[in-house]
Design an enzyme around this catalytic site. Structure first.
Site, PDB file in Angstrom:
ATOM      1  N   GLU A   1       0.644  -1.277  -0.436  1.00  0.00           N
ATOM      2  CA  GLU A   1      -0.197  -0.082   0.226  1.00  0.00           C
ATOM      3  C   GLU A   1       1.456   1.351   0.075  1.00  0.00           C
ATOM      4  O   GLU A   1       0.798   2.696   0.904  1.00  0.00           O
ATOM      5  CB  GLU A   1      -0.955   0.191   1.883  1.00  0.00           C
ATOM      6  CG  GLU A   1      -1.996  -1.687   1.108  1.00  0.00           C
ATOM      7  CD  GLU A   1      -3.144  -0.923   2.394  1.00  0.00           C
ATOM      8  OE1 GLU A   1      -3.212  -0.125   3.579  1.00  0.00           O
ATOM      9  OE2 GLU A   1      -4.569  -1.247   1.670  1.00  0.00           O
TER      10      GLU A   1
ATOM     11  N   GLU B   1      -6.594  -7.373  -0.585  1.00  0.00           N
ATOM     12  CA  GLU B   1      -7.637  -7.749   0.587  1.00  0.00           C
ATOM     13  C   GLU B   1      -8.486  -7.287   0.920  1.00  0.00           C
ATOM     14  O   GLU B   1      -9.305  -6.053   0.053  1.00  0.00           O
ATOM     15  CB  GLU B   1      -6.985  -6.541   1.690  1.00  0.00           C
ATOM     16  CG  GLU B   1      -5.064  -6.705   1.691  1.00  0.00           C
ATOM     17  CD  GLU B   1      -4.605  -6.358   2.806  1.00  0.00           C
ATOM     18  OE1 GLU B   1      -4.951  -5.125   3.507  1.00  0.00           O
ATOM     19  OE2 GLU B   1      -3.587  -5.729   2.622  1.00  0.00           O
TER      20      GLU B   1
HETATM   21  C1  GAL Z   1      -5.028  -2.637   4.655  1.00  0.00           C
HETATM   22  C2  GAL Z   1      -2.818  -2.905   5.086  1.00  0.00           C
HETATM   23  C3  GAL Z   1      -3.267  -4.663   5.833  1.00  0.00           C
HETATM   24  C4  GAL Z   1      -3.660  -3.917   7.248  1.00  0.00           C
HETATM   25  C5  GAL Z   1      -5.630  -3.263   6.761  1.00  0.00           C
HETATM   26  C6  GAL Z   1      -6.436  -3.474   7.871  1.00  0.00           C
HETATM   27  O1  GAL Z   1      -4.871  -1.037   4.771  1.00  0.00           O
HETATM   28  O2  GAL Z   1      -2.931  -3.091   4.088  1.00  0.00           O
HETATM   29  O3  GAL Z   1      -1.650  -4.375   6.463  1.00  0.00           O
HETATM   30  O4  GAL Z   1      -3.582  -2.791   8.091  1.00  0.00           O
HETATM   31  O5  GAL Z   1      -5.129  -2.197   6.025  1.00  0.00           O
HETATM   32  O6  GAL Z   1      -8.127  -2.524   7.776  1.00  0.00           O
END
Ligand code: GAL
Length: 632
Positions: free
Chosen positions: A144, A316
C-alpha cells in the site's frame, strides 16, 4: 477467466504448531492463495546482513504442501529498527517539518537514496532465494504505497531530489520562473538550489510549485518501485503485484502499474463509508453495514485499467469489523459474499481476505479476521467458504468491454487539490458522482487513463474534471458521444489559466468565462428539474445551450456528440444528463431500485442489492445483502 480465493497470513504471528492446521482449514474453505511476508523484515533479517530463512522456508513448505499457492511480499514498508541506525535521515517528514518516527509502519521517505538501495537489496535477496521456487506463484512489492498519508515527504532527501528533478524538467531557472509566474510576489529564483519544498510558507505557496512537487513525489514512488521490480525480474518470471488502496490518489497508479503484471487493491467497504466517503448522514446510515454501493465497483473498474492486460485482484477483502475507521460496524450477513462476487463480476482473478486470524496483540487487535483470536471461526469464514463452493461450481464468466467509459486522471486530482477554489472541490467526489449516475442508469463502465487514444469502441465517454485534456484525447473524444466538464481543460499542465481560456474544445465553441464555488447545502435549480451545487461556471460561446439554471446561467452546452457541463449536478440532474447522452449514443437506460447495482459480463448479468430492503428486478427477487446472476 479464472477465479480463486486467497487469504493474508502471518506465520510469524503464530506458534509453528498451528501452521499445518491453519493451512488445512484454508484449503477446506476453498482458499487456494496465501499472501505472506510483507511485514516480516525483522524476522527475515534480525541483524543487518544476517538472514534467518529457516522459519520462512518451513512456512512456505507447510502452506504449499497443503495445496496453497504463495504470494510472497517484499517487506519494505516495515524497515526494522536497525535500519534507522544505518540511515538516521531516512524517515519521511510531514508538512510541519516533523519526522515520522519508528513504531508503526511506512516510516521511510521515497527519495532517500540509501533506503531505496536497501529496498532493492532485500528484494534481491528474496528473489535470489525464492524467485525460481515453484511454490511462490506471485510477488507483492511493498504494501500500500501511500497508506497513512506517506507520499508527500518534506525531508532533505526529497528537497535535494526535487531540485534535480526541476533542473531536468525546466532546463534553466529562467524557464522555471516563467512557467510558474514567479514574478508574482517577487518569488523569482536565481538557481535551482534556492528552491525549497512547498511547505512552511507564510501563506499558500505558488500552486505551480506545489503541483510540480506533487508530480515529483509521484515520480519518486515510481522510481522507488522500479528498483524492486528490477531486482525481482532478474530472478523470477512469476507475476509482480502491488496492492493499491481506496481513494488514495497521491501518485500515478497507471505509472506504477506499467512495470508490473497485476494490479490489486485492498477493499474495506464499511471502513471506507465511515472514513473516506462524502455523503449525507442518511446515506451513511442506510449503507452502514454494507458500504457505499459504488465505491467498491469504482475501484474494481479503476484497477482493471491499472493492471496490465486488465489483470487485477482484491488482495485484501474486509471480512468483519475493521479497527481504523471512526466507527466500525459489522457487515450485514451476506455482505462478505456479496463483495467477493462483485469483485469477480468486475473481473478479479483472486479475492483474498484480510486476514486469516485476528491478532490478539498490537495495533490491529480489534480488526476481524476469518477466525477469531481464540481460533474459533468468525462469521466471515462461512461466507468465504460459501463463495469458495460457488466459484468451483459456476461456469466461466467471460468479460466484455463496457458500453461506457469514464476517463480517470491522477494529475487532475493533484491540480484540484492544489487549487480547489472551493474547499470541498474534490476530483474523486466528482468522479464518483459521475460513476454513480451511470450505474444508477444500469450501465457497466470501463475506467480509462487520459492517455487513451482510441475510443471508437465506446458508445459514450465522460471526462469530468480533467484538468488538461491532451490533444490525442480530444481527437479520440470526437469518435464517440462525449461529455466533458465541469472544470475540464481549465488549466495548463503548469497550473495556469490558458489563454484562450478553457475548455476550448475542438469543434465546440464554449468558454468558461467565470467560475463560482458554493458552500455546501447551497443549490441552484435547473429549469426542468435537478439542481447544481459546489461549482458553477459562466459559459459563453455559440454552442447551443441544452440546460439552463433558473439564474439564467447555461449549465450544459454542446451538440449531439460533444457536450460541455459547466456545473456540478446533483443526482437528479446527473440522471437527466445521462438520459440525454444515452439517447444520442443509442444506449438503453434502466431504472434500478435504490441500492441495486448491475454488472454485465459477456455471459451473465449480476445484480447486487446493497440496500436494506428486498427488491424485485427483471423478474428476480433479490434480498438485502444478496447477489443474483442470470445468463444474458
Ligand atoms: C490495509 C493494510 C493491512 C492492514 C489492513 C487493515 O490498509 O494493507 O496491512 O493494515 O489495512 O484493514
Amino acid at each position: 477467466m479464472n477465479r480463486a480465493l486467497g487469504v493474508c497470513y502471518y506465520p510469524e504471528h503464530w506458534p509453528e504448531e498451528m501452521w499445518a492446521q491453519d493451512a488445512a482449514e484454508m484449503v477446506a474453505a476453498g482458499i487456494s492463495w496465501v499472501r505472506i511476508g510483507e511485514f516480516a523484515w525483522s524476522r527475515i533479517e534480525p541483524e543487518p546482513g544476517q538472514f534467518a530463512f529457516d522459519w520462512l522456508d518451513r512456512a512456505i513448505d507447510v502452506l504449499s504442501r497443503a495445496g496453497l499457492k504463495i504470494v510472497l511480499g517484499t517487506p519494505t514498508c516495515t524497515p526494522p529498527r536497525w535500519m534507522l541506525e544505518r540511515f538516521p535521515d531516512m524517515l519521511a517528514v510531514d508538512a510541519q517539518g516533523h519526522p515520522r518516527g519508528f513504531g508503526s509502519r511506512r516510516h521511510y521517505c521515497f527519495s532517500h537514496a540509501g533506503y531505496r538501495r536497501a529496498s532493492g537489496e532485500i528484494a534481491e535477496v528474496l528473489g535470489d532465494r525464492y524467485g525460481r521456487d515453484g511454490r511462490v506463484h506471485a510477488w507483492q512489492i511493498d504494501n500500500e504505497y501511500g497508506c497513512h498519508d506517506t507520499i508527500l515527504s518534506y525531508s532533505e532527501a526529497a528537497r535535494d531530489a526535487f531540485r534535480s528533478w526541476l533542473a531536468e524538467r525546466y532546463g534553466t531557472i529562467d524557464a522555471l520562473n516563467e512557467a510558474w509566474g514567479n514574478v508574482f510576489w517577487s518569488m523569482e529564483y536565481r538557481s535551482f538550489d534556492e528552491i525549497d519544498l512547498p511547505n512552511l510558507t507564510v501563506t499558500q505557496p505558488n500552486p505551480s510549485h506545489e503541483l510540480a512537487f506533487r508530480r515529483f513525489s509521484s515520480d519518486q514512488v515510481v522510481a522507488y518501485h522500479e528498483v524492486q521490480v528490477a531486482a525481482l525480474r532478474a530472478h523470477t518470471d512469476a507475476p509482480l503485484i502491488h496492492n493499491y488502496m481506496g481513494r488514495v490518489l497521491d501518485f500515478d497508479h497507471f505509472e506504477v502499474g506499467a512495470s508490473i503484471d497485476i494490479a490489486s487493491w485492498d477493499s474495506y467497504p464499511i471502513g471506507f463509508l465511515s472514513d473516506r466517503l462524502d455523503g449525507s448522514a442518511e446515506h451513511k446510515a442506510r449503507y452502514l453495514q454494507q458500504g457505499d454501493p459504488d465505491m467498491q465497483a469504482f475501484h474494481h473498474d479503476l484497477y482493471r485499467a491499472v493492471g496490465r492486460d486488465g489483470r487485477w485482484w482484491v488482495m485484501e477483502q474486509q471480512p468483519g469489523p475493521v479497527n481504523w475507521a471512526p466507527h466500525n460496524p459489522a457487515p450485514l450477513p451476506g455482505m462478505v459474499r456479496l463483495w467477493s462476487w462483485e469483485a469477480f463480476a468486475h473481473g478479479a482473478e483472486v479475492v483474498s481476505y484480510f486476514r486469516w486470524r485476528q491478532a490478539p496483540f498490537a495495533q490491529e487487535q480489534m480488526h476481524a479476521g476469518l477466525k477469531r483470536p481464540d481460533n474459533a471461526p468468525a462469521p466471515g469464514l462461512a461466507e468465504a467458504a460459501q463463495v469458495g463452493r460457488e466459484i468451483a461450481e459456476m461456469p466461466q464468466i467471460a468479460l466484455q468491454q463496457a458500453p461506457v467509459a469514464l476517463i480517470f486522471d491522477y494529475p487532475s486530482d493533484w491540480a484540484w487539490a492544489t487549487l480547489p477554489q472551493g474547499e470541498d472541490f474534490s476530483y474523486f467526489r466528482l468522479m464518483l458522482d459521475a460513476y454513480r449516475a451511470l450505474r444508477r442508469c444500469g450501465f457497466s463502465i470501463d475506467i480509462l487513463p487520459s492517455t487513451v487514444t482510441d475510443l471508437s469502441a465506446y458508445a459514450l465517454v465522460l471526462a469530468p474534471g480533467l484538468a488538461t485534456v491532451p490533444d490525442a484525447l480530444q481527437e479520440a473524444l470526437a469518435q464517440t458521444v462525449a461529455l466533458v466538464g465541469p472544470r475540464s481543460n481549465a488549466v495548463t499542465e503548469e497550473l495556469r489559466i490558458p489563454i484562450p481560456m478553457g475548455p476550448a474544445l475542438r469543434g465546440l465553441d464554449v468558454t468558461a468565462t467565470r467560475v463560482e464555488s458554493l458552500p455546501p447545502h447551497v443549490t441552484r435549480a435547473v429549469i426542468g428539474g435537478g439542481t447544481v451545487q459546489h461549482w458553477v461556471e459562466d459559459l459563453d460561446g455559440t454552442a447551443e445551450t441544452l440546460l439552463q439554471a433558473e439564474t439564467g446561467q447555461a449549465v450544459l452546452k454542446g451538440n449531439r456528440r460533444l457536450q460541455y457541463l459547466g456545473a456540478w449536478p446533483d443526482a437528479d440532474l446527473w440522471e437527466r444528463i445521462i438520459h440525454g447522452l444515452a439517447k444520442e449514443a443509442g444506449l438503453t437506460v434502466l431504472t434500478l431500485p435504490e441500492g441495486l447495482r448491475l454488472r454485465d459480463t459477456a455471459t451473465h448479468r449480476f445484480a447486487f442489492n446493497y440496500g436494506p430492503d428486498l427488491v424485485e428486478f427483471q423478474g428476480k427477487t433479490i434480498r438485502s445483502a444478496d447477489v443474483s446472476w442470470w445468463g444474458i
